[in-house]
Design an enzyme around this catalytic site. Sequence first.
Site, PDB file in Angstrom:
ATOM      1  N   LYS A   1       0.859  -1.199   0.000  1.00 54.51           N
ATOM      2  CA  LYS A   1       0.000   0.000   0.000  1.00 54.51           C
ATOM      3  C   LYS A   1       0.888   1.240   0.000  1.00 54.51           C
ATOM      4  O   LYS A   1       1.703   1.422   0.904  1.00 54.51           O
ATOM      5  CB  LYS A   1      -0.910  -0.006   1.238  1.00 54.51           C
ATOM      6  CG  LYS A   1      -1.647   1.326   1.489  1.00 54.51           C
ATOM      7  CD  LYS A   1      -2.559   1.275   2.713  1.00 54.51           C
ATOM      8  CE  LYS A   1      -3.141   2.656   3.040  1.00 54.51           C
ATOM      9  NZ  LYS A   1      -4.004   2.665   4.237  1.00 54.51           N
TER      10      LYS A   1
ATOM     11  N   ARG B   1      -7.628  -0.465   1.105  1.00 55.04           N
ATOM     12  CA  ARG B   1      -8.178  -1.663   0.456  1.00 55.04           C
ATOM     13  C   ARG B   1      -8.607  -1.373  -0.974  1.00 55.04           C
ATOM     14  O   ARG B   1      -8.611  -2.253  -1.815  1.00 55.04           O
ATOM     15  CB  ARG B   1      -9.320  -2.224   1.319  1.00 55.04           C
ATOM     16  CG  ARG B   1     -10.499  -1.321   1.465  1.00 55.04           C
ATOM     17  CD  ARG B   1     -11.375  -1.654   2.675  1.00 55.04           C
ATOM     18  NE  ARG B   1     -10.808  -1.145   3.933  1.00 55.04           N
ATOM     19  CZ  ARG B   1     -11.379  -1.297   5.106  1.00 55.04           C
ATOM     20  NH1 ARG B   1     -12.522  -1.955   5.222  1.00 55.04           N
ATOM     21  NH2 ARG B   1     -10.806  -0.816   6.196  1.00 55.04           N
TER      22      ARG B   1
ATOM     23  N   ASP C   1      -2.550  10.299   3.677  1.00 57.41           N
ATOM     24  CA  ASP C   1      -3.938   9.894   3.876  1.00 57.41           C
ATOM     25  C   ASP C   1      -4.665  10.910   4.737  1.00 57.41           C
ATOM     26  O   ASP C   1      -4.583  10.881   5.966  1.00 57.41           O
ATOM     27  CB  ASP C   1      -3.983   8.500   4.529  1.00 57.41           C
ATOM     28  CG  ASP C   1      -5.408   8.002   4.716  1.00 57.41           C
ATOM     29  OD1 ASP C   1      -6.340   8.616   4.155  1.00 57.41           O
ATOM     30  OD2 ASP C   1      -5.591   6.980   5.422  1.00 57.41           O
TER      31      ASP C   1
ATOM     32  N   ASP D   1     -12.138   7.065   3.875  1.00 57.65           N
ATOM     33  CA  ASP D   1     -10.905   6.841   4.641  1.00 57.65           C
ATOM     34  C   ASP D   1     -10.487   5.368   4.621  1.00 57.65           C
ATOM     35  O   ASP D   1      -9.394   5.020   5.055  1.00 57.65           O
ATOM     36  CB  ASP D   1     -11.115   7.325   6.081  1.00 57.65           C
ATOM     37  CG  ASP D   1      -9.802   7.550   6.820  1.00 57.65           C
ATOM     38  OD1 ASP D   1      -8.742   7.512   6.163  1.00 57.65           O
ATOM     39  OD2 ASP D   1      -9.857   7.769   8.045  1.00 57.65           O
TER      40      ASP D   1
ATOM     41  N   LYS E   1     -10.023  12.931   8.245  1.00 56.44           N
ATOM     42  CA  LYS E   1      -9.488  12.533   9.551  1.00 56.44           C
ATOM     43  C   LYS E   1      -9.425  13.743  10.480  1.00 56.44           C
ATOM     44  O   LYS E   1      -9.306  14.884  10.011  1.00 56.44           O
ATOM     45  CB  LYS E   1      -8.062  11.999   9.371  1.00 56.44           C
ATOM     46  CG  LYS E   1      -7.974  10.623   8.760  1.00 56.44           C
ATOM     47  CD  LYS E   1      -6.535  10.109   8.789  1.00 56.44           C
ATOM     48  CE  LYS E   1      -6.441   8.738   8.151  1.00 56.44           C
ATOM     49  NZ  LYS E   1      -7.131   7.700   8.929  1.00 56.44           N
TER      50      LYS E   1
ATOM     51  N   ASP F   1       1.760   6.383   5.567  1.00 56.78           N
ATOM     52  CA  ASP F   1       0.755   5.458   5.036  1.00 56.78           C
ATOM     53  C   ASP F   1       1.223   4.775   3.735  1.00 56.78           C
ATOM     54  O   ASP F   1       0.494   3.983   3.149  1.00 56.78           O
ATOM     55  CB  ASP F   1      -0.571   6.206   4.831  1.00 56.78           C
ATOM     56  CG  ASP F   1      -1.794   5.308   4.996  1.00 56.78           C
ATOM     57  OD1 ASP F   1      -1.663   4.235   5.620  1.00 56.78           O
ATOM     58  OD2 ASP F   1      -2.870   5.678   4.487  1.00 56.78           O
TER      59      ASP F   1
ATOM     60  N   GLU G   1      -9.367   3.704   2.251  1.00 51.79           N
ATOM     61  CA  GLU G   1      -8.853   3.798   0.883  1.00 51.79           C
ATOM     62  C   GLU G   1      -7.784   2.756   0.581  1.00 51.79           C
ATOM     63  O   GLU G   1      -7.580   2.412  -0.580  1.00 51.79           O
ATOM     64  CB  GLU G   1      -8.303   5.212   0.627  1.00 51.79           C
ATOM     65  CG  GLU G   1      -6.849   5.455   1.086  1.00 51.79           C
ATOM     66  CD  GLU G   1      -6.622   5.302   2.582  1.00 51.79           C
ATOM     67  OE1 GLU G   1      -7.604   5.400   3.343  1.00 51.79           O
ATOM     68  OE2 GLU G   1      -5.469   5.066   2.993  1.00 51.79           O
TER      69      GLU G   1
HETATM   70  N1  BES Z   1      -4.105   4.571   6.996  1.00 47.12           N
HETATM   71  C1  BES Z   1      -5.270   4.356   7.798  1.00 47.12           C
HETATM   72  C2  BES Z   1      -5.031   3.377   8.930  1.00 47.12           C
HETATM   73  C3  BES Z   1      -4.206   3.885  10.098  1.00 47.12           C
HETATM   74  C4  BES Z   1      -4.731   4.767  10.999  1.00 47.12           C
HETATM   75  C5  BES Z   1      -2.938   3.390  10.289  1.00 47.12           C
HETATM   76  C6  BES Z   1      -3.973   5.196  12.079  1.00 47.12           C
HETATM   77  C7  BES Z   1      -2.191   3.801  11.374  1.00 47.12           C
HETATM   78  C8  BES Z   1      -2.712   4.715  12.264  1.00 47.12           C
HETATM   79  C9  BES Z   1      -6.376   3.776   6.924  1.00 47.12           C
HETATM   80  O1  BES Z   1      -6.423   4.230   5.637  1.00 47.12           O
HETATM   81  C10 BES Z   1      -7.666   4.167   7.569  1.00 47.12           C
HETATM   82  O2  BES Z   1      -7.925   5.320   7.648  1.00 47.12           O
HETATM   83  N2  BES Z   1      -8.441   3.184   8.006  1.00 47.12           N
HETATM   84  C11 BES Z   1      -9.671   3.444   8.653  1.00 47.12           C
HETATM   85  C12 BES Z   1     -10.650   2.410   8.200  1.00 47.12           C
HETATM   86  C13 BES Z   1     -12.079   2.683   8.642  1.00 47.12           C
HETATM   87  C14 BES Z   1     -12.601   3.910   7.960  1.00 47.12           C
HETATM   88  C15 BES Z   1     -12.923   1.492   8.317  1.00 47.12           C
HETATM   89  C16 BES Z   1      -9.452   3.361  10.153  1.00 47.12           C
HETATM   90  O3  BES Z   1      -8.679   2.514  10.598  1.00 47.12           O
HETATM   91  O4  BES Z   1     -10.012   4.183  10.858  1.00 47.12           O
HETATM   92 ZN    ZN Z   2      -4.663   4.865   4.819  1.00 46.75          ZN
HETATM   93 MN    MN Z   3      -7.532   6.013   5.450  1.00 46.07          MN
END
Ligand code: BES
Ligand code: ZN
Ligand code: MN
Length: 487
Positions: free
Chosen positions: A260, A346, A265, A342, A272, A283, A344
């Site tokens: 990825k 996947r 992000d 968010d 966020k 990210d 994204e």
């Molecule tokens: N890059 C983030 C995941 C992340 C967050 C990694 C904080 C490390 C620290 C990912 O893209 C994300 O935002 N995931 C969301 C998914 C949710 C919307 C289902 C998450 O984990 O909040």
């Molecule tokens: Zn992300």
């Molecule tokens: Mn995200």
Amino acid sequence: MDYKSLISGKLKGNTDIYLIGVFADKKLTHLNKSVSEITLKLIKKCIDDNNFTGDIGDNRTFDDLENKFQITLFGLGTKEKFGPISFSRSISLIIKKIEMTNAKSLSLNIDNIISNKLAISAEFIVSSIENSFYKYSHKKDKVVSKIKECNFISKNAISSKSFNKSVSIGKAIASGIGLAKDLGNTPPNICTPTYLSAEAIKLKKINKLIKITVLNEAKMKSLGMGSLLSVSQGSKQPAKLVSIEYMPLKNKAPIVLVGKGITFDTGGISLKPSPNMDEMKFDMSGAGSVIGTMKAVAEMNIKTNVVGIIACAENMPGSQATRPGDVVTSMSGITIEILNTDAEGRLVLCDALTYAKKYKPRYMLDMATLTGACLVGLGKYPSGLFSNSEKLAGLIKKSADKTGDRVWQLPLYDDYFKELKTNFADIQNIGGRYGGAITAAAFLAKFTEGIDWAHLDIAGTAWEVGENKGSTGRPVSLLIDFILSNQ
Ligand code: BES
Ligand code: ZN
Ligand code: MN
């Protein structure tokens, strides 16, 4: 740095600091004849007086006037807990200390470190030492250390052929980890998808067997990668899908690594919160780990086929950005309802995984800072491991144990897949309230059917926060060990 293997007793006047790792049991049996008698007495007295504990981080230095070097005892912690994690921690602490002196030549007694019971290999020692010198420089100038050589001291000589091989593997591992760290640490206005593709292209200089293909947005569109492209459409930065091929063998299915590469992000329209959002420059760490691993592969000149694929995009809330409720069609034909912009990672990975199938992978591994839920569930020490093959999961766990680059497996029961159902497309891009790391992995599993596949959620392990904020280079050492062990 130059490494040599010497038998003990040959050290007189030839080194500045002789490093002796000592366990918490404070046994010095491996010291034998390499130290003068009078110094040995001083060392023993220091230990008898309880002035040295053998804990990780503890150290004492003595002058050996007869041999014209200094002896530094450094703690290795308890024998029971000894392993790759405690060793790399202890060696890095002592090297940081020595870097503050004028020493140019080190010697490390390895007799109590490399032994059958305590599985630390010479290449692991070399890569741990090399990693201790890592420092990020925003000016991109090479940080040079005063320390120029390191001798491995042992009572039995190591054959120079096998020693030199271990040294070059150890150096390649450290160089791959170093590149992954540099990419993660580079600010997001510089480390864009285009920058990552340029970094991949640089690998061609190392080994002429490296072949790079960069797919631009037009090419991705023609391949039907509507899911990946939906992520970059809110950003000025164009997405890049890069494939790094290293295929020295004719008829052997490759190990395929997919990373990825979200270079920043923001969350997109599902924006966020501001605190710590800078950390979302990391990210792209999955992609960074793929580039770093491919660099090590190229440097080691190994005899197995490996392909690295990185899916790079920036997730921004621009006027063209996707909205919650948008439906996109992935390269596999599966339609996806985007309920949270968010989620994204996947969305870019599913198209990269579909594209990767064209290599008919022997094993396919993806690395992604995919979910905050993984961090909540497992904390910052292991990466989350998910797989549709127990055999592959077992091989990954083995490499994790050997390198200290830990993983913890989570289940992929059928129940989780039901959470991805929607009335408006084949699947939606988020699950319910609980088990977010698993529903994310289940989403990816939909695109990897029929292939031995594993997913590493590195959200908690790819970078450190606090005063040591920065990329860890994980899971490069795990990936390199996995490749070397499954050629
Ligand atoms: N890059 C983030 C995941 C992340 C967050 C990694 C904080 C490390 C620290 C990912 O893209 C994300 O935002 N995931 C969301 C998914 C949710 C919307 C289902 C998450 O984990 O909040
Ligand atoms: Zn992300
Ligand atoms: Mn995200």
